[in-house]
Design a protein around this motif. Structure first.
Motif, PDB file in Angstrom:
ATOM      1  N   GLY A  50       0.787  -1.210   0.111  1.00 46.79           N
ATOM      2  CA  GLY A  50      -0.018  -0.010  -0.011  1.00 46.79           C
ATOM      3  C   GLY A  50       0.834   1.294  -0.128  1.00 46.79           C
ATOM      4  N   GLU A  51       1.830   1.091   0.790  1.00 46.78           N
ATOM      5  CA  GLU A  51       2.884   2.386   0.774  1.00 46.78           C
ATOM      6  C   GLU A  51       3.507   2.807  -0.695  1.00 46.78           C
ATOM      7  N   THR A  52       3.916   1.761  -1.315  1.00 42.64           N
ATOM      8  CA  THR A  52       4.459   1.957  -2.476  1.00 42.64           C
ATOM      9  C   THR A  52       3.764   2.283  -3.443  1.00 42.64           C
ATOM     10  N   LYS A  53       2.297   1.553  -3.493  1.00 45.76           N
ATOM     11  CA  LYS A  53       1.354   2.030  -4.491  1.00 45.76           C
ATOM     12  C   LYS A  53       0.927   3.655  -4.203  1.00 45.76           C
ATOM     13  N   TYR A  54       0.845   4.074  -2.935  1.00 53.21           N
ATOM     14  CA  TYR A  54       0.790   5.669  -2.831  1.00 53.21           C
ATOM     15  C   TYR A  54       1.734   6.416  -3.523  1.00 53.21           C
ATOM     16  N   ALA A  55       3.094   5.986  -3.378  1.00 53.92           N
ATOM     17  CA  ALA A  55       4.069   6.680  -4.071  1.00 53.92           C
ATOM     18  C   ALA A  55       3.735   6.693  -5.508  1.00 53.92           C
ATOM     19  N   LEU A  56       3.715   5.625  -6.155  1.00 57.14           N
ATOM     20  CA  LEU A  56       3.621   5.357  -7.397  1.00 57.14           C
ATOM     21  C   LEU A  56       2.383   6.231  -8.147  1.00 57.14           C
ATOM     22  N   ASP A  57       1.268   6.070  -7.321  1.00 48.47           N
ATOM     23  CA  ASP A  57      -0.003   6.942  -7.535  1.00 48.47           C
ATOM     24  C   ASP A  57       0.452   8.458  -7.715  1.00 48.47           C
ATOM     25  N   THR A  58       1.096   8.873  -6.514  1.00 47.79           N
ATOM     26  CA  THR A  58       1.354  10.339  -6.464  1.00 47.79           C
ATOM     27  C   THR A  58       2.008  10.862  -7.688  1.00 47.79           C
ATOM     28  N   PHE A  59       3.105   9.934  -7.916  1.00 46.58           N
ATOM     29  CA  PHE A  59       4.029  10.547  -9.034  1.00 46.58           C
ATOM     30  C   PHE A  59       3.580  10.035 -10.545  1.00 46.58           C
TER      31      PHE A  59
ATOM     32  N   ASN B  50      20.914   8.491  -5.844  1.00 44.36           N
ATOM     33  CA  ASN B  50      21.174   9.958  -5.998  1.00 44.36           C
ATOM     34  C   ASN B  50      22.422  10.470  -6.255  1.00 44.36           C
ATOM     35  N   LYS B  51      23.498   9.740  -5.787  1.00 43.23           N
ATOM     36  CA  LYS B  51      24.829  10.175  -5.937  1.00 43.23           C
ATOM     37  C   LYS B  51      25.300   9.853  -7.321  1.00 43.23           C
ATOM     38  N   MET B  52      24.581   8.511  -7.797  1.00 44.36           N
ATOM     39  CA  MET B  52      25.122   7.973  -9.437  1.00 44.36           C
ATOM     40  C   MET B  52      24.504   8.860 -10.228  1.00 44.36           C
ATOM     41  N   TYR B  53      23.604   9.485 -10.115  1.00 42.02           N
ATOM     42  CA  TYR B  53      22.759  10.199 -11.082  1.00 42.02           C
ATOM     43  C   TYR B  53      23.685  11.509 -11.198  1.00 42.02           C
ATOM     44  N   LYS B  54      24.201  12.056  -9.941  1.00 48.09           N
ATOM     45  CA  LYS B  54      24.878  13.444 -10.128  1.00 48.09           C
ATOM     46  C   LYS B  54      26.555  12.868 -10.842  1.00 48.09           C
ATOM     47  N   GLU B  55      26.885  11.943 -10.340  1.00 44.33           N
ATOM     48  CA  GLU B  55      28.135  11.405 -10.509  1.00 44.33           C
ATOM     49  C   GLU B  55      28.196  11.205 -12.434  1.00 44.33           C
ATOM     50  N   ASN B  56      27.020  10.788 -12.771  1.00 46.13           N
ATOM     51  CA  ASN B  56      26.975  10.614 -14.358  1.00 46.13           C
ATOM     52  C   ASN B  56      26.592  11.908 -14.821  1.00 46.13           C
ATOM     53  N   GLY B  57      26.342  13.042 -14.156  1.00 45.92           N
ATOM     54  CA  GLY B  57      25.779  14.278 -14.839  1.00 45.92           C
ATOM     55  C   GLY B  57      24.413  14.025 -15.415  1.00 45.92           C
ATOM     56  N   VAL B  58      23.590  13.096 -14.997  1.00 43.51           N
ATOM     57  CA  VAL B  58      22.331  12.898 -15.380  1.00 43.51           C
ATOM     58  C   VAL B  58      21.328  13.677 -14.545  1.00 43.51           C
ATOM     59  N   ALA B  59      20.441  14.389 -15.139  1.00 45.56           N
ATOM     60  CA  ALA B  59      19.417  15.032 -14.392  1.00 45.56           C
ATOM     61  C   ALA B  59      18.150  14.089 -14.036  1.00 45.56           C
ATOM     62  N   ILE B  60      17.540  14.207 -12.716  1.00 53.98           N
ATOM     63  CA  ILE B  60      16.687  13.530 -12.371  1.00 53.98           C
ATOM     64  C   ILE B  60      15.132  14.005 -12.546  1.00 53.98           C
ATOM     65  N   SER B  61      14.439  13.158 -13.132  1.00 52.87           N
ATOM     66  CA  SER B  61      13.033  13.928 -13.528  1.00 52.87           C
ATOM     67  C   SER B  61      12.167  14.160 -12.275  1.00 52.87           C
ATOM     68  N   LYS B  62      11.385  14.896 -12.332  1.00 56.19           N
ATOM     69  CA  LYS B  62      10.244  15.058 -11.167  1.00 56.19           C
ATOM     70  C   LYS B  62       9.765  13.922 -10.682  1.00 56.19           C
ATOM     71  N   GLU B  63       9.180  12.993 -11.569  1.00 47.23           N
ATOM     72  CA  GLU B  63       8.843  11.541 -11.228  1.00 47.23           C
ATOM     73  C   GLU B  63       9.419  10.754 -10.695  1.00 47.23           C
ATOM     74  N   THR B  64      10.812  10.696 -10.913  1.00 49.10           N
ATOM     75  CA  THR B  64      11.861   9.705 -10.480  1.00 49.10           C
ATOM     76  C   THR B  64      12.357  10.193  -9.122  1.00 49.10           C
ATOM     77  N   ALA B  65      12.351  11.770  -9.068  1.00 46.20           N
ATOM     78  CA  ALA B  65      12.776  12.259  -7.723  1.00 46.20           C
ATOM     79  C   ALA B  65      11.716  12.035  -6.515  1.00 46.20           C
ATOM     80  N   GLY B  66      10.569  12.005  -7.070  1.00 45.15           N
ATOM     81  CA  GLY B  66       9.585  11.750  -6.074  1.00 45.15           C
ATOM     82  C   GLY B  66       9.613  10.281  -5.468  1.00 45.15           C
ATOM     83  N   LEU B  67       9.771   9.262  -6.688  1.00 46.74           N
ATOM     84  CA  LEU B  67      10.029   7.884  -6.074  1.00 46.74           C
ATOM     85  C   LEU B  67      11.302   7.649  -5.223  1.00 46.74           C
ATOM     86  N   MET B  68      12.323   8.284  -5.563  1.00 46.96           N
ATOM     87  CA  MET B  68      13.478   8.077  -4.894  1.00 46.96           C
ATOM     88  C   MET B  68      13.296   8.429  -3.354  1.00 46.96           C
ATOM     89  N   LEU B  69      12.733   9.977  -3.164  1.00 48.22           N
ATOM     90  CA  LEU B  69      12.486  10.457  -1.993  1.00 48.22           C
ATOM     91  C   LEU B  69      11.507   9.628  -1.082  1.00 48.22           C
TER      92      LEU B  69
END
Length: 308
Positions: A44-53, A124-143
């Protein structure tokens, strides 16, 4: 290029699902054909996150060797927690924050394990190390993954790195950490519609502790009595699971997300290890574990030591 499957452990939690999605997204942006998949049902918790973003859940698979020769593991490394046919594929990478056990490969691989509270913090570190921007949706899931694994920063596994990453990701996702986090945790703590079988398998992991085979399941609740009211049914189910899997111990932990204490139900011929590990006495197979919220840091190491 052959597709690579990215997945976390069985009985997936929010970090497992969201990190699989986030890392597959990073690999794709780096030119690798990768797909996130899952080895179990969404809670249920994961579903909430997926639905939110507004992100679709990864596809469910039972086996992986029939689809790919190479896989990437996130949020786990122990083989008994992975795909049933994990021995039939090549593990190309592991991104994890747990202990390393029952794991070996025939070839070198990229292995990244850090003592932080969440796999998403590493990503989050690996995105920055590779110079790749994190999308709003993916950032929400990582958060969401960080909030889940850290119990909104209250778990002893939470580090300054997790908190810093969460703040960065919340800004990208455009949400308030505390407001969103509490709503997500409460969504996961609503167990009213869960069967007994679901309760003991929602977030269950199997461990080899010395010569003992142990399963530890954990659920979060706003009121632990909502779960403990079904204790008789739970014990029957746990006993059946012990027999079915030939377990030495099944420890079922109900964690109160508001006061950060847990109640444990322990069954099996090694149940006395719980008393030794936590300096408690089991009464009717039950004990209160004051201040215990983290399976990774406050339960598994202590039980492992007690069962040596």
């Amino acid at each position: 290029m052959e597709k690579i499957l990215v997945f976390g452990h069985k009985n997936p939690d929010t970090d497992t699902i969201c990190s699989a999605i986030a890392y597959a997204e990073l690999k794709k942006k780096l030119g690798v054909e990768a797909e996130p998949v899952r080895l179990g049902e969404i809670n249920g918790e994961t579903k909430y996150a997926l639905d939110t973003f507004k992100v679709d859940a990864p596809r469910f698979v039972q086996t992986v060797a029939n689809e790919s020769n190479g896989v990437i593991l996130v949020d786990h490394n122990e083989r008994q927690q992975s795909a049933d046919d994990i021995d039939q594929v090549k593990v190309l990478e592991v991104i994890d924050h747990h202990r390393i056990a029952n794991f070996e490969t025939s070839d070198p691989l990229y292995y990244r394990a850090e003592p932080v509270g969440c796999t998403a913090t590493i990503l989050n570190k690996m995105y920055k190390e590779n110079g790749v921007a994190i999308s709003k949706e993916t950032a929400g899931l990582m958060l969401s993954a960080i909030i889940s694994d850290s119990l909104l920063f209250k778990s002893p596994t939470c580090t300054d790195q997790d908190i810093a990453a969460a703040k960065e990701l919340a800004e990208i996702a455009k949400v308030d950490v505390d407001t969103y986090g509490l709503a997500m945790l409460k969504a996961g703590a609503d167990l009213s519609d869960k069967s007994i079988e679901q309760l003991i398998s929602l977030d269950a992991k199997e461990f080899q502790m010395g010569t003992h085979k142990v399963e530890v399941a954990q659920v979060n609740a706003v009121d632990t009595n909502d779960v403990l009211a079904r204790k008789e049914e739970l014990e029957v189910a746990l006993t059946n699971k012990i027999s079915e899997k030939n377990l030495d111990l099944f420890l079922f932990v109900v964690t109160d997300i508001l006061n950060s204490d847990s109640v444990a139900i322990a069954l099996g011929n090694a149940a006395s290890a719980v008393e030794k590990a936590f300096n408690v006495s089991l009464e009717n197979n039950t004990a209160i574990l004051k201040g215990v919220v983290s399976r990774k840091k406050q339960i598994v190491p202590q039980l492992t030591d007690a069962l040596k």
